[in-house]
Design a protein around this motif. Structure first.
Motif, PDB file in Angstrom:
ATOM      1  N   LEU A 526     -21.031   6.589 -46.200  1.00  0.00           N
ATOM      2  CA  LEU A 526     -21.054   6.007 -45.158  1.00  0.00           C
ATOM      3  C   LEU A 526     -21.409   6.398 -44.000  1.00  0.00           C
ATOM      4  N   LYS A 527     -21.471   7.604 -43.640  1.00  0.00           N
ATOM      5  CA  LYS A 527     -21.263   8.232 -42.260  1.00  0.00           C
ATOM      6  C   LYS A 527     -22.586   7.962 -41.410  1.00  0.00           C
ATOM      7  N   ARG A 528     -22.561   7.541 -40.601  1.00  0.00           N
ATOM      8  CA  ARG A 528     -23.807   7.458 -39.386  1.00  0.00           C
ATOM      9  C   ARG A 528     -24.891   6.557 -40.382  1.00  0.00           C
ATOM     10  N   VAL A 529     -24.507   5.438 -41.034  1.00  0.00           N
ATOM     11  CA  VAL A 529     -25.402   4.430 -41.588  1.00  0.00           C
ATOM     12  C   VAL A 529     -26.000   3.612 -40.670  1.00  0.00           C
ATOM     13  N   ASP A 530     -27.475   3.635 -40.713  1.00  0.00           N
ATOM     14  CA  ASP A 530     -28.142   2.678 -40.212  1.00  0.00           C
ATOM     15  C   ASP A 530     -29.664   2.552 -40.779  1.00  0.00           C
ATOM     16  N   GLY A 531     -30.172   1.194 -40.422  1.00  0.00           N
ATOM     17  CA  GLY A 531     -31.442   0.748 -41.268  1.00  0.00           C
ATOM     18  C   GLY A 531     -31.578   1.172 -42.586  1.00  0.00           C
ATOM     19  N   ALA A 532     -32.649   1.878 -42.798  1.00  0.00           N
ATOM     20  CA  ALA A 532     -33.040   1.850 -44.070  1.00  0.00           C
ATOM     21  C   ALA A 532     -32.041   2.939 -44.887  1.00  0.00           C
ATOM     22  N   LYS A 533     -31.156   3.613 -44.517  1.00  0.00           N
ATOM     23  CA  LYS A 533     -30.006   4.214 -45.096  1.00  0.00           C
ATOM     24  C   LYS A 533     -29.114   3.338 -45.792  1.00  0.00           C
ATOM     25  N   LEU A 534     -28.924   2.137 -45.273  1.00  0.00           N
ATOM     26  CA  LEU A 534     -27.659   1.434 -45.562  1.00  0.00           C
ATOM     27  C   LEU A 534     -27.838   1.259 -47.157  1.00  0.00           C
ATOM     28  N   ARG A 535     -29.031   0.848 -47.612  1.00  0.00           N
ATOM     29  CA  ARG A 535     -29.213   0.524 -49.123  1.00  0.00           C
ATOM     30  C   ARG A 535     -28.919   1.981 -49.872  1.00  0.00           C
ATOM     31  N   ARG A 536     -29.403   2.941 -49.307  1.00  0.00           N
ATOM     32  CA  ARG A 536     -29.185   4.289 -50.144  1.00  0.00           C
ATOM     33  C   ARG A 536     -27.628   4.559 -50.171  1.00  0.00           C
ATOM     34  N   ARG A 537     -27.150   4.461 -48.985  1.00  0.00           N
ATOM     35  CA  ARG A 537     -25.763   4.899 -48.830  1.00  0.00           C
ATOM     36  C   ARG A 537     -24.672   3.949 -49.502  1.00  0.00           C
ATOM     37  N   LEU A 538     -25.031   2.737 -49.644  1.00  0.00           N
ATOM     38  CA  LEU A 538     -24.224   1.783 -50.357  1.00  0.00           C
ATOM     39  C   LEU A 538     -24.283   2.167 -52.001  1.00  0.00           C
ATOM     40  N   SER A 539     -25.317   2.478 -52.305  1.00  0.00           N
ATOM     41  CA  SER A 539     -25.434   2.957 -53.641  1.00  0.00           C
ATOM     42  C   SER A 539     -24.504   4.036 -53.902  1.00  0.00           C
ATOM     43  N   LEU A 540     -24.638   5.224 -53.052  1.00  0.00           N
ATOM     44  CA  LEU A 540     -23.791   6.303 -53.234  1.00  0.00           C
ATOM     45  C   LEU A 540     -22.289   5.935 -53.181  1.00  0.00           C
ATOM     46  N   PHE A 541     -22.047   5.030 -52.259  1.00  0.00           N
ATOM     47  CA  PHE A 541     -20.668   4.734 -52.216  1.00  0.00           C
ATOM     48  C   PHE A 541     -20.136   4.159 -53.415  1.00  0.00           C
ATOM     49  N   GLY A 542     -21.093   3.092 -54.010  1.00  0.00           N
ATOM     50  CA  GLY A 542     -20.552   2.703 -55.382  1.00  0.00           C
ATOM     51  C   GLY A 542     -20.408   3.624 -56.165  1.00  0.00           C
ATOM     52  N   GLY A 543     -21.200   4.933 -56.253  1.00  0.00           N
ATOM     53  CA  GLY A 543     -20.938   5.979 -57.158  1.00  0.00           C
ATOM     54  C   GLY A 543     -19.371   6.571 -56.886  1.00  0.00           C
ATOM     55  N   SER A 544     -19.306   6.651 -55.395  1.00  0.00           N
ATOM     56  CA  SER A 544     -17.996   7.487 -55.398  1.00  0.00           C
ATOM     57  C   SER A 544     -16.717   6.543 -55.744  1.00  0.00           C
ATOM     58  N   VAL A 545     -16.943   5.217 -55.637  1.00  0.00           N
ATOM     59  CA  VAL A 545     -15.802   4.129 -56.244  1.00  0.00           C
ATOM     60  C   VAL A 545     -15.467   4.277 -57.388  1.00  0.00           C
ATOM     61  N   ALA A 546     -16.795   4.415 -58.399  1.00  0.00           N
ATOM     62  CA  ALA A 546     -16.544   4.828 -59.654  1.00  0.00           C
ATOM     63  C   ALA A 546     -16.045   6.025 -60.226  1.00  0.00           C
TER      64      ALA A 546
END
Length: 798
Positions: A526-546
């Protein structure tokens, strides 16, 4: 109504047969380059598959209508109707569809048919021989299920109710009053638990079908993996939810104080979930490295075999279980043959296609270093498959010859725990380390640079856990040993105290490292999230939560399964004064009897309840009301446990009735850290669902979609070229793809770019400058972190 249902089954069987035959002929004509005729037969097979789904929908609708309308002219409805008067009685009526052996089998078949229909609509604009082959294989599996329903009297759900169960006026007779749903099934978790499991089971048919189809058409490209991944992830997620809901039901309804007892049917649901984890990892390496191709095919076949094994166990009478149905010879033969044939199809196919399904680059199947992602994935798969095979063998051991290990023996829960605990901890240790590794080999400086901060934080958490272990868990264990009796014997049977407690310490260490690695992954994502990165980073964040959820679950499992304090005994009761002469004490809890009640429920059942005031260290903390419900129709006893939950423990109280002297029979437990299991399970589901709320990033496109390539042109291409066209395709999103879980977004959206950066960094002459090289990429500030996080994202499914 029974006639409508029977006609629906006949139409469904005909549709299955027609679908298999048409799709088979279509493949033969395609090989003979008769493309127009091939497409005509393929169209007929696909229409027949949809017709089958419609027919089975009618069959299910007939039973649901009868349950809700009170029409008992069908024997299955009479045997599985709910007489509950609770507000959620409508849910129990719906649950009647899958409450018995016939209805559950019909429901399962219907779900397979629905997945087949989804496959048809998802590929209607760009259907290829690979898709038609997968549909044919799945329809063949469905044919076996419908055949068991249609040709076995014990599995037929539309048998007419015998007239002796009705009076002259058409109402149910006294004899019929004893036939109804098992009272233990009348709980919200049990009403939802079976359908989620069945959705998972049915959906896992599709990856198997695509694997066999890929072998048949000799297409080793990633197309079959890309097509089947959404079905795999959706099914694996639902299967996990089903297992979790089953644990909740076991904990609050069965009254034995636990949530997993290694029952054969419980094991049967766990087997495909475990191998599904290995399949997810194999798919990741298949897509990214062109390796693990044989692993992927084999795991897809083995996952499906374990799905069918669950049906085989519950319906063949092979093993005894509280969940199993009465044995049926048709089910024994049909499902036994399906297990053998599906496994042989994968093994023989891999032997025939051994050259085609080798790694794209031979070096990718080699492990250059044990400190690499390849090695971690390999060990991951090995642990999961070895554990699943051992678990399957132990589950059916009671039916095996006595000269085999464990043959003819029903194994205790302690035996399963002795194997599951060290393997589970080893697996999570690999999971904790894998995000820090690189492909082929890992640079030591980069590894320690990424690991040092999470390791220091993990050390702090480990110290906290050790303080709790030394001051609470270990004394509880020693108190149970000193108490003696069956509980102490059961603990000692699970290993020497040094080994037993040492394993818990290692588990806490692994959980600490896994948790903070996951936490730092989440921060980076979630570091320095902007624009198109938001979708990718949220996916990675979900994996981290898991990942973090698995660490929390591990802590909960250690406490709630290894350090339970249990006391059983009787409270002397004086009926005249309505009092007991003593309190019930366990650890620092004291239960003081305050009264009892007898309530007649609306459906004729009687509920006998006790009331206790509970104090902890002399402070009042609440009231418990354990009860026994007597079901009038079957004279069955249903225990109703009463639980007071605390952040670090549960007080679990069960009343089991009275003895000959009228004393109260009590079973009281203190389950430490069990809340961590429920919280971790909830976070695991949240981690899998987060990407569903983030739009998936656009896939890289480099060539024409498969649907735009004429069939004749595809036929001209070599298998490798067809694989390239498949990889360059932009498949249309299907219903299941829209609901696929974490790995789909993780792998397809993020890992490809970041893994390439990681490879470039690992091959650089100066590994210490890898971060500088990554800084020159498209996302300068985040490239190094993205490589780490995306590598970790590949393992989000655990």
């Amino acid at each position: 109504m029974s006639m409508i249902g029977l006609l629906g089954l006949l139409v469904a069987f005909a549709g299955c047969v027609i679908s298999v035959l048409c799709l088979g002929v279509a493949h033969i004509l395609y090989k003979k380059r008769s493309f127009e005729r091939s497409e005509t037969f393929a169209w007929g097979g696909r229409v027949a598959a949809v017709l089958t789904a419609v027919a089975l929908t009618v069959c299910c609708a007939v039973l649901v209508w009868c349950f809700f309308s009170g029409d008992n002219t069908i024997q299955y409805v009479l045997d599985n109707r709910s007489t509950s008067t609770a507000p959620e009685a409508w849910l129990y009526k719906l649950a009647g569809l899958w409450a018995g052996r016939q209805g559950s089998l019909l429901f399962w078949a219907w779900l397979i048919a629905v997945f087949n229909a989804v496959l048809v609509f998802a590929t209607r604009k760009n259907a290829r021989p690979l898709d038609n082959g997968a549909l044919a294989i799945s329809s063949l599996v469905l044919t076996a299920f419908v055949s068991v329903l249609l040709f076995s009297e014990g599995n037929m759900p539309f048998i007419v109710t015998d007239s002796r169960y009705f009076g002259d006026d058409g109402t149910l007779s006294v004899m019929a009053s004893a036939r109804s749903m098992n009272a233990l099934l009348e709980h919200w978790a049990m009403a939802i638990h079976p359908p989620t499991l069945f959705i998972g089971y049915a959906g896992l048919t599709i990856p198997f079908a695509y694997a066999i189809s890929a072998l048949i058409v000799n297409d080793d490209s990633t197309e079959w993996v890309n097509r089947s991944t959404p079905y795999l992830m959706f099914s694996w997620l639902l299967l996990g939810i089903g297992i979790g809901l089953g644990a909740v039901w076991a904990y609050v309804v069965l009254g034995w104080g636990g949530y997993w007892g290694w029952d054969p049917v419980e094991n049967a649901s766990l087997l495909p979930w475990l191998v599904g984890v290995a399949l997810i990892h194999s798919f990741t390496v298949y897509r990214q490295r062109g390796a693990f191709k044989r692993w992927s095919v084999f795991c897809a076949c083995l996952t499906f075999c374990f799905v069918v094994l669950g049906t085989f166990i519950t319906r063949s009478g092979l093993v005894q279980s509280v969940h199993a149905f009465e044995g049926d010879p048709v089910s024994l033969v049909m499902f036994g043959a399906l297990i053998i044939c599906s496994l042989l199809a994968g093994i023989v196919g891999l032997i025939v296609r051994r050259k085609s399904f080798g790694a794209t680059d031979a070096a990718d199947d080699d492990i250059e270093s044990m400190m690499s992602k390849e090695a971690a994935y390999y060990v991951n798969n090995l642990i999961m498959i070895v554990f699943a095979v051992l678990l399957a063998y132990m589950t059916v051991s009671s039916a095996l010859p006595s000269w085999l290990p464990f043959g003819g023996q029903s194994l205790s829960a302690g035996t399963y725990n002795a194997i599951a605990r060290p393997l589970g901890i080893a697996y999570l240790a690999v999971l904790a380390i894998c995000p820090l590794l690189g492909w082929r080999r890992t640079d030591k400086k980069a590894f320690w640079r990424n690991a040092r901060v999470p390791a220091l934080c993990a050390l702090v958490l480990f110290i906290v856990l050790m303080i709790y272990f030394a001051t609470y868990l270990l004394p509880s264990y020693q108190a149970m040993i000193d108490m003696g009796g069956t509980q102490a014997s059961g603990l000692l049977e699970q290993g020497n105290p040094i080994y037993y407690n040492g394993l818990a310490v290692v588990g806490f260490a692994v959980a600490s490292l896994l948790f903070f690695n996951a936490l730092f992954m989440a921060v980076r994502s979630l570091k320095r999230v902007d624009g198109a990165k938001l979708r990718r980073r949220l996916s990675l964040f979900g994996g981290s939560v898991a990942h973090g959820a698995m660490a929390i679950i591990l802590v909960g499992l250690i406490g709630s399964s290894m350090y339970v304090t249990e006391i059983t005994g009787y409270l002397p009761y004086d009926e005249e004064s309505d009092s007991v002469s003593e309190t019930f004490d366990i650890q620092d809890f004291q239960l003081t009897y305050t009264g009892n009640s007898i309530d007649e429920l609306g459906n004729g059942n009687v509920r006998y309840a006790l009331t206790f005031d509970v104090t902890k260290d002399g402070q009042f903390v609440g009231t418990v009301n354990p009860a026994v419900q007597l079901v009038s129709a079957t004279q069955q006893q249903k225990l109703e446990a009463s639980v007071i939950g605390f952040p670090l423990e549960d007080l679990f109280v069960v009343y089991r009735g009275v003895n000959d002297e009228g004393d109260f029979s009590m079973d009281v437990r203190v389950n430490p850290l069990i809340s961590f299991v429920w919280v971790g399970f909830a976070l695991l589901m949240v981690g899998c669902l987060i990407p569903l709320f983030a739009k998936r990033a656009e896939r890289r496109r480099g060539g024409p979609a498969v649907g735009d390539v004429p069939a004749a042109e595809l036929a001209e291409a070599e298998p490798k070229e067809r694989g390239k066209a498949s990889r360059d395709a932009a498949p249309r999103k299907s219903v299941v793809e829209e609901t696929a879980a974490v790995e789909v977004a993780l792998v397809e959206d993020a890992e490809g770019d970041a893994a390439a950066d990681a490879d470039a960094a690992s091959k650089a002459e100066a590994p210490a400058d890898a971060a500088d090289a990554a800084a020159k990429a498209e996302a300068p500030a985040d490239a190094a972190d993205a490589a780490d996080v995306a590598d970790a994202g590949a393992k989000a499914g655990e």
